[in-house]
Design an enzyme around this catalytic site. Structure first.
Site, PDB file in Angstrom:
ATOM      1  N   ASP A   1      35.302  49.854  12.567  1.00 52.63           N
ATOM      2  CA  ASP A   1      36.427  49.427  11.741  1.00 52.63           C
ATOM      3  C   ASP A   1      36.751  50.394  10.617  1.00 52.63           C
ATOM      4  O   ASP A   1      37.902  50.825  10.455  1.00 52.63           O
ATOM      5  CB  ASP A   1      36.132  48.038  11.173  1.00 52.63           C
ATOM      6  CG  ASP A   1      37.333  47.410  10.492  1.00 52.63           C
ATOM      7  OD1 ASP A   1      37.635  47.796   9.352  1.00 52.63           O
ATOM      8  OD2 ASP A   1      37.961  46.540  11.100  1.00 52.63           O
TER       9      ASP A   1
ATOM     10  N   VAL B   1      40.766  46.262  11.007  1.00 52.45           N
ATOM     11  CA  VAL B   1      41.119  46.810  12.327  1.00 52.45           C
ATOM     12  C   VAL B   1      40.577  45.925  13.431  1.00 52.45           C
ATOM     13  O   VAL B   1      41.259  45.664  14.432  1.00 52.45           O
ATOM     14  CB  VAL B   1      40.601  48.254  12.466  1.00 52.45           C
ATOM     15  CG1 VAL B   1      41.046  48.850  13.797  1.00 52.45           C
ATOM     16  CG2 VAL B   1      41.110  49.124  11.320  1.00 52.45           C
ATOM     17  N   ASP B   2      39.348  45.442  13.287  1.00 52.19           N
ATOM     18  CA  ASP B   2      38.802  44.514  14.278  1.00 52.19           C
ATOM     19  C   ASP B   2      39.681  43.276  14.397  1.00 52.19           C
ATOM     20  O   ASP B   2      39.957  42.795  15.506  1.00 52.19           O
ATOM     21  CB  ASP B   2      37.391  44.089  13.882  1.00 52.19           C
ATOM     22  CG  ASP B   2      36.349  45.139  14.222  1.00 52.19           C
ATOM     23  OD1 ASP B   2      36.463  45.777  15.275  1.00 52.19           O
ATOM     24  OD2 ASP B   2      35.415  45.327  13.421  1.00 52.19           O
ATOM     25  N   ALA B   3      40.112  42.736  13.261  1.00 53.78           N
ATOM     26  CA  ALA B   3      40.890  41.501  13.272  1.00 53.78           C
ATOM     27  C   ALA B   3      42.250  41.697  13.931  1.00 53.78           C
ATOM     28  O   ALA B   3      42.679  40.871  14.750  1.00 53.78           O
ATOM     29  CB  ALA B   3      41.059  40.974  11.851  1.00 53.78           C
TER      30      ALA B   3
ATOM     31  N   ALA C   1      41.816  42.120  17.662  1.00 54.06           N
ATOM     32  CA  ALA C   1      41.585  40.824  18.301  1.00 54.06           C
ATOM     33  C   ALA C   1      42.891  40.078  18.514  1.00 54.06           C
ATOM     34  O   ALA C   1      43.142  39.529  19.596  1.00 54.06           O
ATOM     35  CB  ALA C   1      40.627  39.992  17.451  1.00 54.06           C
TER      36      ALA C   1
END
Length: 430
Positions: free
Chosen positions: A150, A178-180, A183
């Site tokens: 991230d 970035v992960d969120a 997703a």
């Protein structure tokens, strides 16, 4: 007199959809959890020792048998723990693929092929499969083997230099941004592909990468740069966004902080007692005198308490608000009213309070049927559904092909809330 019909459970928008979640860490599991919240049967396919996130506790927050980071990303899933490097284990996965609608993975490049779970292989088993492949930088290209972490993607995205001041370190987000967003992008891609399949019967490959996800999130900012040709220039003061006029950011008060967003300068000058703002042109001077405006605003706001300023700003329509910590957020009356946080009981971790689903649906509301599973908690259940005989299941367990929790440890439906999960606040899940 006719008896009224008994109430029926609310329908689930993804009821009947089976998802195989072979992903690890945050982005993939978070996307799969959203699908489970909408009623999909999500089967988490884990290694014998359990998914990586089980052994990497964010913030050091451990639990009884499941750490908090894993718990937060894997509700509404069943777990089967299987050795995909073995022929027998791979055969079990292939049987699951034949009965599934979505396959989600974020393996390192080349791993899916080596395991025999690449798109072409699984499409031959199930042509209607929606296959989601998630990566850090793309399926191929010069960065395909870089770690998709991230903070590294935030740094590369350019977003860190859209806040703060010149000469100070870049400003990363205070969450796994970035992960969120990756997703959410994968979740959106699955729904679009399922809609296409509903119309045509055709499955497809959906590719999602973190670099494109965080780049396209900045649609407005990057267009200002590429189309408007306005440079991304930080000033000497910690402005919150280089493309938004001053004052814009967090300011200290006498007892804390507040956020102030784009006020008309003459009006702000009247409220805070800064006469130099009274003759300024908001649309011109707020750009050309950004640092000066910040300094003078900061010098005035530190003189009074947050609540006093917020009351004064609200009275004249200036956009301002408090700067919260997490406890403030959890206790906020609007958060409580919205039912943003939900509560449920977990068989090993006790009472769980956690953010719920991000949007409401009047006909097909999301639900929480189970918390995050133990590794292999549902191995026996899932294999039984595939028609594997009980004695054969025990042979697979004894041979190390699969891992399974003792039957007594399996969660039962009466240990979990029904569709009307108890919210933390009065408003119910939104």
């Amino acid at each position: 007199m006719t008896e009224p019909a008994a109430p029926t459970a609310a329908p689930e928008v993804l009821s009947g959809v089976r998802v195989l979640d072979c992903s690890i860490a945050m982005a993939g599991p978070f996307a799969a959890q959203r699908l489970g919240d909408l009623g999909a049967d999500v089967i988490k396919v884990e290694p014998i020792t359990g998914e990586w996130q089980r052994h990497a506790a964010a913030g050091g927050a451990t639990g009884n048998r499941i750490n908090v980071s894993f718990l937060s990303l894997n509700r509404n899933k069943r777990s089967i723990a299987v050795d995909l490097k073995s022929d027998e284990g791979r055969s079990i996965l292939y049987d699951l693929v034949a009965t599934s609608d979505v396959f989600l993975q974020n393996y390192r490049p080349g791993v899916a092929g080596r395991l025999g779970v690449d798109y072409e292989t699984l499409r031959a088993i199930n042509p209607g499969l929606v296959y989601v492949s998630m990566s850090g930088y793309g399926e191929d290209g010069p960065y395909r083997n870089r770690p998709g972490q991230d903070l590294l993607l935030q740094a590369m995205s350019g977003a860190m230099l859209s806040a703060g001041s010149h000469g100070t370190p870049p400003q990363p987000a205070g969450q796994y941004l970035v992960d969120a967003v990756t997703a959410s992008t994968a979740f959106e891609g699955v729904l679009a592909a399922l809609f296409h399949r509903e119309r045509t019967g055709q499955g497809q490959l959906v590719t999602v990468n973190m670099l494109d996800a965080i780049t396209t999130l900045q649609m407005q900012e990057l267009s200002v740069f590429t189309v408007g040709q306005v440079a991304q220039t930080r000033g000497q003061q910690p402005h919150a966004h280089v493309y938004i006029r001053a004052p814009y950011g967090a300011f200290a008060t006498s007892d804390g902080f507040l956020a102030l967003a784009m006020p008309e300068l003459p009006l702000l000058g009247k409220v805070i007692g800064e006469d130099s703002f009274l003759s300024m042109d908001t649309e011109v001077d707020s750009w050309t005198h950004r640092d000066e405006i910040y300094e003078r605003t900061a010098a005035r706001l530190v003189e009074r308490a947050t609540a006093e300023w917020l009351e004064a700003f609200d009275a004249v329509g200036i956009w301002a608000g408090p700067v919260y910590d997490y406890q403030d957020l959890v206790d906020d009356p609007q958060i409580v009213h919205n039912g943003t946080f939900i509560e449920y009981d977990h068989p090993t971790e006790g009472r769980i309070r956690t953010p719920g689903f991000p949007y409401g649906m009047s006909v097909t509301p999301p639900r929480i049927d189970r918390g995050a599973p133990l590794a292999g908690e549902h191995t026996r259940e899932i294999l039984t559904e595939l028609g594997v005989a009980p004695e054969r299941i025990e042979q697979l367990v004894d041979g190390g092909v699969v891992a399974a929790e003792p039957a007594a440890a399996e969660a039962t439906p009466d240990t979990m809330p029904a569709a009307g999960v108890a919210p933390a606040g009065q408003g119910g899940p939104a």
